[in-house]
Design an enzyme around this catalytic site. Structure first.
Site, PDB file in Angstrom:
ATOM      1  N   LYS A  33      49.657  27.182  30.783  1.00  0.00           N
ATOM      2  CA  LYS A  33      48.594  27.242  31.389  1.00  0.00           C
ATOM      3  C   LYS A  33      47.881  28.747  31.498  1.00  0.00           C
ATOM      4  CE  LYS A  33      50.772  27.290  35.795  1.00  0.00           C
ATOM      5  NZ  LYS A  33      51.411  26.765  37.003  1.00  0.00           N
ATOM      6  N   ARG A 131      50.978  20.276  48.243  1.00  0.00           N
ATOM      7  CA  ARG A 131      49.772  20.695  47.315  1.00  0.00           C
ATOM      8  C   ARG A 131      49.480  19.478  46.316  1.00  0.00           C
ATOM      9  NH1 ARG A 131      50.873  25.922  42.896  1.00  0.00           N
ATOM     10  NH2 ARG A 131      51.491  23.828  41.894  1.00  0.00           N
ATOM     11  N   TYR A 265      35.095  56.995  43.353  1.00  0.00           N
ATOM     12  CA  TYR A 265      34.504  56.436  44.226  1.00  0.00           C
ATOM     13  C   TYR A 265      35.042  56.569  45.730  1.00  0.00           C
ATOM     14  CZ  TYR A 265      31.445  53.727  40.932  1.00  0.00           C
ATOM     15  OH  TYR A 265      30.778  53.394  40.112  1.00  0.00           O
ATOM     16  N   MET A 313      35.218  49.771  37.873  1.00  0.00           N
ATOM     17  CA  MET A 313      35.162  48.520  36.942  1.00  0.00           C
ATOM     18  C   MET A 313      35.540  48.514  35.504  1.00  0.00           C
ATOM     19  SD  MET A 313      31.766  46.290  36.328  1.00  0.00           S
ATOM     20  CE  MET A 313      31.056  45.931  37.825  1.00  0.00           C
TER      21      MET A 313
END
Ligand code: PLP
Length: 373
Positions: A33, A131, A265, A313
């Site tokens: 998956k 779940r 930043y 980013m």
């Protein structure tokens, strides 16, 4: 190499699959998956098949269809199927379906009627994870699934559940889940139907709890060579697993900076002495965690260069040290198996308050994957 790439060692995948088959003495369902935990769906499924896996496991029907479209022919189970999914396509592609509610069973039965194909189902029971899996509906579900099986409206291929705490082998919760599993199975059998295959174990249980192996184990993280939990289960190395993923990137810029400059930043880090910094052409858009600290970084010329400042980013900055010989354009290892001293997915996980599963699965699609044998 481009600005960044993932290299996947398919021989490591094969070795990890073989090791688990040998140790558990049961079949392996290779869990592929989420693009094979970021390693690449089709190449990993093929490598696992070649190494002797007998099943493929995915969350989504679309992942399963993708495998079929690429010619993978092992039985495939898709176990996360909201009732809006295209079950007709799933049946036409010969995909086994995990069934965890009456509503889902009814949708799948309807798809069977429409297509004229008998659905292959695996009942999922909730044995303590809270779940997926049938819980409160069980008595009614039992009647319906048993009737559908006896009337040959479905083929009852499997019966399964999932552990919540398999990575804590000494937890009593694991024994309770096995007991619940066998108790519910007894109730199912009492209605006159018997599933062909029982499966319960994930990687952690496959590596630590032989009583949970049943007919096959659903092998995810360990197939990729990573430990389910460093603290409770040990490292890749101590478990005899080989990490398959190496993430490489380019320093697109290397420059000398004085002491006392703020980096990135928010100016969250300030150089304490004159040094060289390297700017790595990867950022959080590529899956590099924004909250990664200087406890991790990259490996270049036999040395570790820690992160300095915040991850952006598309880029992050590492402190190469004043004496570094690195130059613009050099290649670095972001993480790898760790044999040469490079940081590992486990190092990145602990430096970003997460788990190795998340580190490998989150690397973005824009980072190319290449395969070594
Ligand atoms: C993801 C998943 C697995 C594999 O778990 P690992 O811990 O990666 O081995 C097995 N079974 C189910 C139902 C899953 O969702």
């Amino acid at each position: 190499m481009t600005r960044a790439q993932i290299e996947v060692d398919l021989s490591a995948i094969a070795a990890n699959v073989r090791k688990v088959i040998k140790e558990t003495k049961v079949d392996v369902c290779a869990v592929v998956k989420a693009d094979a935990y970021g390693h690449g769906l089709v190449p990993i499924a093929q490598a696992a098949t070649d190494a002797g896996a007998k099943w493929l496991g995915v969350a989504l029907i679309e992942e399963a269809i993708n495998l079929r479209t690429h010619g993978l022919s092992l039985p495939i189970i898709a176990w996360l199927t909201p009732i809006c999914e295209d079950f007709d396509s799933a049946l036409r592609h010969d995909i086994d379906l995990g069934i965890s509610s009456i509503a889902l069973l009814e949708k799948v039965l309807a798809a069977g009627e429409r297509t004229g194909i008998t659905p292959h189902i695996h009942i999922e029971v909730d044995t303590g994870m809270t779940r997926g899996g049938v819980l409160n509906e069980w008595p009614t579900f039992l009647k319906k699934v048993s009737a559908a099986t006896l009337n040959e409206k479905v083929e009852l291929v499997g019966f399964f559940s999932h552990f919540a705490r398999a990575d804590e082998p000494n937890e009593i919760a694991n024994q309770l889940q096995v007991k619940k599993f066998t108790d519910l199975l007894t109730e199912l059998k009492a209605t006159g139907v018997t599933p062909k295959y029982l499966h319960l174990a994930n990687s952690a249980a496959a590596l630590s709890n032989p009583s949970a192996s049943f007919d096959f184990v659903r092998l995810g993280i360990a197939m990729y060579g990573l430990s389910p939990d460093l603290k409770t289960m040990g490292t890749s190395k101590s478990l005899g697993l080989i990490p398959a993923m190496t993430l490489r990137a380019k320093l697109y810029l290397v420059k000398q900076v004085p002491a006392g400059v703020a980096v990135g930043y928010g100016g969250s880090a300030v150089t304490t002495s004159e040094t060289k910094v390297g700017i790595v052409a990867m950022g959080y858009a590529d899956g590099i965690p924004r909250n990664a600290t200087s406890a991790t970084g990259v490996f270049i010329n036999g040395e570790r260069a820690p992160i300095i400042g915040r991850v952006s980013m598309d880029q992050f900055v590492v402190d190469l040290g004043a004496n570094s010989k690195a130059i613009t354009g050099d290649e670095v290892i972001v993480f790898g198996p760790g044999n040469a001293g490079e940081y590992t997915a486990d190092d990145w996980a602990s430096a970003s308050a997460t788990i190795n599963y998340e580190i490998v699965t989150r690397i973005a699609a824009r980072v190319p994957r290449i395969y070594n044998r």
